[in-house]
Design an enzyme around this catalytic site. Sequence first.
Site, PDB file in Angstrom:
ATOM      1  CG  HIS A 195      45.097  -7.316  -8.704  1.00 22.30           C
ATOM      2  ND1 HIS A 195      45.216  -6.075  -9.688  1.00 22.30           N
ATOM      3  CD2 HIS A 195      43.887  -6.380  -7.684  1.00 22.30           C
ATOM      4  CE1 HIS A 195      44.425  -4.993  -9.552  1.00 22.30           C
ATOM      5  NE2 HIS A 195      43.901  -5.326  -8.368  1.00 22.30           N
ATOM      6  N   GLY A 234      29.216   1.480  -4.489  1.00 24.34           N
ATOM      7  CA  GLY A 234      30.526   2.258  -4.973  1.00 24.34           C
ATOM      8  C   GLY A 234      30.588   2.846  -5.599  1.00 24.34           C
ATOM      9  CG  ASP A 260      25.608  -0.514  -1.180  1.00 26.31           C
ATOM     10  OD1 ASP A 260      27.017  -0.665  -1.777  1.00 26.31           O
ATOM     11  OD2 ASP A 260      25.583  -0.326   0.045  1.00 26.31           O
ATOM     12  CG  ASN A 292      42.066  -5.474  -3.911  1.00 26.48           C
ATOM     13  OD1 ASN A 292      42.296  -6.147  -4.448  1.00 26.48           O
ATOM     14  ND2 ASN A 292      41.268  -4.071  -4.619  1.00 26.48           N
TER      15      ASN A 292
END
Length: 311
Positions: free
Chosen positions: A175, A9, A32, A120
């Site tokens: 973060h 991405g 991917d 994340n």
Amino acid sequence: MKVTIVGAGNVGATCADAIAYRRIASEIVLLDIREGFAEGKALDIMQTQTTLGFNTKVSGSTNDYAKTANSDVVVITSGIPRKPGMTREELIGINAGIVKSVAENLLQHSPNAIVVVVSNPMDTMTYLTLKATGLPKNRVIGMGGALDSSRFKTYLSQALDKPANDIHGMVIGGHGDTTMIPLTRLAAYNGVPVSEFLSEEELTKVASSTMVGGATLTALLGTSAWYAPGASVAYLVDSILNDQKKMIPCSVFLEGEYGQNDICIGVPCIIGKNGIEKIVDLELNDDEKALFAKSADAVRAMNGDLKSVLS
């Protein structure tokens, strides 16, 4: 030197582009799950070779981990963004499953690789990668602090109206918008504390802008940023592959440093060919220590949602 980037991405492709253009590695593999997507991104990058003057080989693969074999560094950017109505626990559960599977597949083909985690929530995914793979802690690195620090220096540069490359500063802690800690006290312009040039109010504004740096871009772009994250990954990978020994804030596993144990969180590290070569234990003041402890508590609470994945 070979680098694999999982996730083609915006962030993954920009990372590949930066590594190729800067000639950091001789070979890059983009991987991917979308059919033909990584192959297309790789071909597009390769078609800039003659105009940009690099010879790095960039190839793409649709979920074929065999093509990633013998990578020196593997970068994990895969995962999904949080969607409307999705709880934090649901996001962590989905991304944790993805990251764990990706890490295990990568290490089957590159058992000696250093793993850089971008997915994340980054500190939690770094912790998961370390625990799920059993790798030594020097070989699992969360990228977030490098990105947060680059944003911090950008905002300082704008406030000072001075070149960003003359400014030194770092962000530690988690973060996240509420967990990162821009160290304004230690920031400097060519060795001179920035507090000599900026008021306390101005420094507070810089710190606040840094903490919401990602959210600001998401609001402007309608999606997460990719240029700065991709460049930050390339910067970190460069220090590993070329053994540069740069001091870069990264999310790493702590065993007593900064008064914390059994957690991955952002602290300054010396990054070289062995990954994390040294954790730099800064002398924080009382306020900074309190903020760091609060940040660690928040990250640790998020890690609690990994129980089902790690069990």
